[in-house]
Design a protein around this motif. Structure first.
Motif, short mmCIF file in Angstrom:
data_model
loop_
_atom_site.label_atom_id
_atom_site.label_comp_id
_atom_site.label_asym_id
_atom_site.label_seq_id
_atom_site.Cartn_x
_atom_site.Cartn_y
_atom_site.Cartn_z
N ILE A 197 -17.89 -1.24 -0.46
CA ILE A 197 -16.65 -2.09 -0.25
C ILE A 197 -14.91 -1.26 -0.77
O ILE A 197 -15.27 -0.84 -1.78
CB ILE A 197 -16.87 -3.87 -1.05
N THR A 198 -14.58 -1.81 0.08
CA THR A 198 -12.52 -1.13 -0.68
C THR A 198 -12.34 -1.84 -0.49
O THR A 198 -12.00 -3.32 0.39
CB THR A 198 -12.43 0.24 0.32
N ILE B 32 -22.77 -6.89 -4.64
CA ILE B 32 -22.38 -5.07 -3.88
C ILE B 32 -23.11 -4.16 -4.28
O ILE B 32 -24.01 -4.22 -5.79
CB ILE B 32 -21.16 -4.81 -5.12
N ILE C 191 -18.39 -0.10 -4.58
CA ILE C 191 -17.07 -0.54 -4.80
C ILE C 191 -16.97 0.91 -5.09
O ILE C 191 -16.59 2.07 -5.75
CB ILE C 191 -17.22 -1.85 -5.33
N ILE D 262 -19.70 2.48 -8.72
CA ILE D 262 -18.18 2.15 -8.53
C ILE D 262 -17.98 4.03 -8.46
O ILE D 262 -18.18 4.67 -9.45
CB ILE D 262 -18.15 1.79 -9.96
N GLN E 169 -17.10 -14.08 -4.96
CA GLN E 169 -17.96 -13.08 -4.80
C GLN E 169 -18.99 -13.71 -5.42
O GLN E 169 -19.50 -14.15 -6.71
CB GLN E 169 -18.28 -11.40 -5.34
#
Length: 134
Positions: free
Chosen positions: A9-10, A53, A56, A92, A48
């Motif tokens: 995810i960006t 996730i 990210i 991350i 969210q």
């Protein structure tokens, strides 16, 4: 995922940055693994579900002369709101980390993650990759 890739995810508030990123990653066949979010990061994270996730990329608030502390604080704020939503062994990635003291966007966020038992996997070309490992 195929080839060992995770979903990445960006989040970027700049539409132009999202368009540019899509163009570059498409050249390398990676676009299908990326979920672009053209939104303010704090607004995005509020909606969210927990533990959803895999990975990210945090580019976040630009780090310019005179705005260093704001950038560091906003990145820390987002990181604190985010870490409990990342799966075990999640990743991350931070941008604009300029030296071994994490000068840049991660000046406060990276030491915070280290205190929470996150591990630095790499620090290359102003980018830091960390993994959530308990």
């Amino acid at each position: 995922k195929e080839n060992g890739f995770r979903d990445l995810i960006t989040i970027d508030i700049s539409k132009e940055a999202c368009v540019f990123s899509k163009k570059i990653t498409a050249k390398f066949g990676l676009a299908k693994y990326i979920n672009w979010q053209n939104i303010d990061a704090l607004d995005w994270i509020e909606n969210q579900p927990n533990k959803s996730i895999d990975a990210i990329y945090i580019d976040g608030w630009d780090w310019h002369e005179g705005e260093e502390e704001t950038s560091e604080n906003e990145t820390l704020k987002f990181t604190k709101s985010l870490i409990y939503k990342i799966k075990d062994d999640g990743i991350i990635l931070f941008d604009d980390i300029f030296d071994e003291s994490f000068r840049g966007k991660g000046q406060k966020a990276i030491p915070y993650l280290i205190s929470q038992k996150w591990i630095i996997l790499s620090h290359v070309n102003n980018q830091v990759m960390m993994v959530k490992h308990w």
